[in-house]
Design a protein around this motif. Structure first.
Motif, mmCIF file in Angstrom:
data_model
loop_
_atom_site.group_PDB
_atom_site.id
_atom_site.type_symbol
_atom_site.label_atom_id
_atom_site.label_comp_id
_atom_site.label_asym_id
_atom_site.label_seq_id
_atom_site.Cartn_x
_atom_site.Cartn_y
_atom_site.Cartn_z
ATOM 1 N N THR A 1 35.899 2.812 -39.674
ATOM 2 C CA THR A 1 34.567 2.222 -39.508
ATOM 3 C C THR A 1 34.533 1.269 -38.320
ATOM 4 N N VAL B 1 34.072 -0.244 -47.335
ATOM 5 C CA VAL B 1 34.079 1.186 -47.056
ATOM 6 C C VAL B 1 35.135 1.917 -47.877
ATOM 7 N N LEU C 1 30.953 -4.898 -44.479
ATOM 8 C CA LEU C 1 30.860 -3.466 -44.743
ATOM 9 C C LEU C 1 32.074 -3.063 -45.569
ATOM 10 N N THR D 1 34.311 6.772 -45.202
ATOM 11 C CA THR D 1 34.839 7.459 -44.010
ATOM 12 C C THR D 1 36.046 8.299 -44.437
ATOM 13 N N PHE E 1 29.678 2.415 -47.555
ATOM 14 C CA PHE E 1 29.783 3.716 -46.902
ATOM 15 C C PHE E 1 31.123 4.352 -47.245
#
Length: 522
Positions: free
Chosen positions: A466, A401, A399, A438, A436
């Motif tokens: 995350t 981020v 992931l 954050t 993503f």
């Protein structure tokens, strides 16, 4: 001290200029590759001399450290990872971890068993040193002379040889103690919380604690970083302890090859001691800063909650040159998340090695997370598509981020996608990244004493936010598979750019409350 080529993602005590997150470019139509050409193990092993050799290897050098893959790998093709995630649909994560670990070890033992004797002979002749078998991939590492290298190429079932990454973290001074003699009980209680910084509120973690009673209990976060001070109040009560190890006795009690790995391990230095109690300068507490963002309880002397998952555990590891060992250790200790707030540029073909290991580690149930990088502006600027580097550029298994500030805007430094995969093995072409967004800008962070006195910016913070969210999700349902977590985050992300995926915020801004609610009410 960080090596200049291993870049942490946090700028401590820097006020960053921000720009609107709406200034974005058009994404690809999907997350996958646009050039899906894949070389199988067989194809590579049929190259010159029957073995594929990393172009970074220089036969003129006297000795070089290499990592060797055997022909048979669990993920046998470049697209095997996604095939396996579909095959394993509906499985329990705990059962799959046990099954995968057993299978990977058996494959490695079979292949390594065929070459163990000739490798030992090469070692006796002084042509090879430092032989270390791996099981997270079927292979081994060693340092070889040119003559030793040629002999290794002729060993049975050798298919790939990569030039290995060098250690990048220098040995600290005035280290220790290597373990905490007294670990205080956690006194975190959501009802006792008097306040929390803006980032914890924006990530909606307190809503999870209070409405669902979930604080991350039962979850282990491995933090791969440097700059750890183990005894600060926000972190001491939830540090991991390896129950199979008696701390400080100089014996490998659990027989895993690592002496006194009670809290964690420094794999590049071969020692358990990674505690730096004399750290005073804010720029040297990168590991603590990131860890507190994930699992920190209260800022020292206060009831101010500072971590997303304050009920979870954490374990520190260091080891870029021996990251295979670090990941194997994490899996065997039961790690749930693995946070990596660093970035490798210019790895060339060696990034293939990272990707295969993290893909197979994901199948073992670990959620790998990395910040997107800080290379979109400033002195470390990198052009597209190279702003996101390794490991944050790895598709599907990591992931990657990015983030925004309190004002909802993307800081100019925050790295953007897409990325390109065009190694000899992985031919994805252009890949959609980041995954993503954050929080990554002007965030209150702990100082060396655990007080909330520092202000930091950088995607070093996006990854830990995350990891904290994922910890809460796994605390709600420990059997969630990593790709199921990814799907939930995708489905619950708030779109903050143009409709759909964009290269600045990925699938959107993720928050703990919506993600955990989706876990509890699928």
């Amino acid at each position: 001290m960080m090596h200049p080529k291993l870049t942490p993602f946090v700028f401590v005590l820097i006020v960053c200029v921000t720009s609107t997150i709406n200034a974005i470019s058009q994404p690809l139509a999907n997350e996958g590759s646009t050039n899906p050409q894949h070389w199988t193990t067989k194809a590579l092993s049929e190259n010159r001399d029957g073995v594929w050799v990393d172009p970074a290897y220089n036969p003129a050098d006297s000795t070089q450290t290499i990592v060797v893959w055997f022909k048979d790998q669990y993920l046998e093709k470049a697209d095997s990872f996604l095939e396996k995630t579909m095959e394993f649909k509906g499985r329990k994560r705990s059962e799959l971890r046990s099954e995968m670990t057993t299978t990977l070890k058996a494959m490695s033992n079979t292949a390594f068993g065929k070459v163990a004797a000739p490798l030992k002979a090469l070692e006796r002749e002084g042509l090879v040193t430092g032989i270390k078998q791996h099981w997270i991939i079927s292979g081994f590492s060693c340092t070889a002379t040119p003559e030793g290298f040629e002999a290794i190429k002729n060993l049975e079932d050798v298919a790939y040889i990569f030039k290995k990454q060098a250690p990048v973290v220098s040995k600290g001074t005035n280290m220790g103690p290597e373990y905490l003699e007294h670990i205080p009980p956690s006194d975190f209680d959501p009802k006792a919380v008097e306040s929390y910084p803006w980032n914890i509120e924006k990530i909606r973690a307190p809503e999870v604690w209070n409405e669902f009673g979930i604080t991350g209990k039962g979850v282990l976060n491995v933090v791969h970083d440097s700059g750890f001070k183990l005894d600060i109040p926000p972190l001491a009560s939830n540090i991991y302890t390896n129950k199979g190890e008696i701390p400080g006795n100089g014996i490998d009690d659990d027989g895993n090859g690592y002496i006194d790995d009670y809290h964690g391990y420094h794999f590049d230095e071969g020692r358990a001691n990674l505690n730096e109690p004399n750290i005073r300068r804010a720029t040297n507490i990168h590991g603590n800063l990131c860890t507190a963002m994930i699992v920190g309880t209260y800022a020292t002397g206060t009831k101010k909650a500072i971590g997303v998952a304050p009920g979870a555990k954490w374990a520190p590891v260091i080891g870029i040159a021996h990251f295979e060992d670090a990941i194997e250790w994490a899996i065997e200790q039961g790690a749930d998340t693995y946070s990596m707030s660093f970035s490798h540029p210019n790895l060339g073909e060696y990034k293939t090695h990272w990707r295969k290991i993290l893909e197979q580690g994901t199948l073992c149930g670990v959620v790998f997370i990395s910040g997107a990088g800080n290379f979109a502006a400033g002195p470390q600027f990198a052009p597209l598509p190279e702003q996101m580097r390794n490991p944050e550029d790895i598709p599907n298994a990591v992931l990657g981020v990015a983030g925004i500030g309190e004002d909802g805007e993307r800081p100019k430094f925050s790295s953007q996608g897409p990325v390109v995969w065009n190694t000899a093995y992985y031919k994805d072409g252009q890949v959609n990244k980041p995954d993503f967004a954050t929080i990554n800008s002007k965030v209150p962070c702990v100082d060396p004493e655990g007080r909330l006195l520092n202000m930091a910016s950088g995607n070093s913070l996006a990854g830990p936010h995350t990891a904290g969210i994922v910890s809460l999700m796994l605390s709600a349902n420990p059997e969630l598979l990593p790709w199921e977590i990814r799907a939930i985050l995708k489905n619950t992300a708030q779109d903050i750019g143009i409709p759909g995926f964009d290269y600045q915020s990925g699938h959107g801004f993720i928050n703990a409350y919506d993600a955990v609610k989706a876990v509890l009410n699928p």
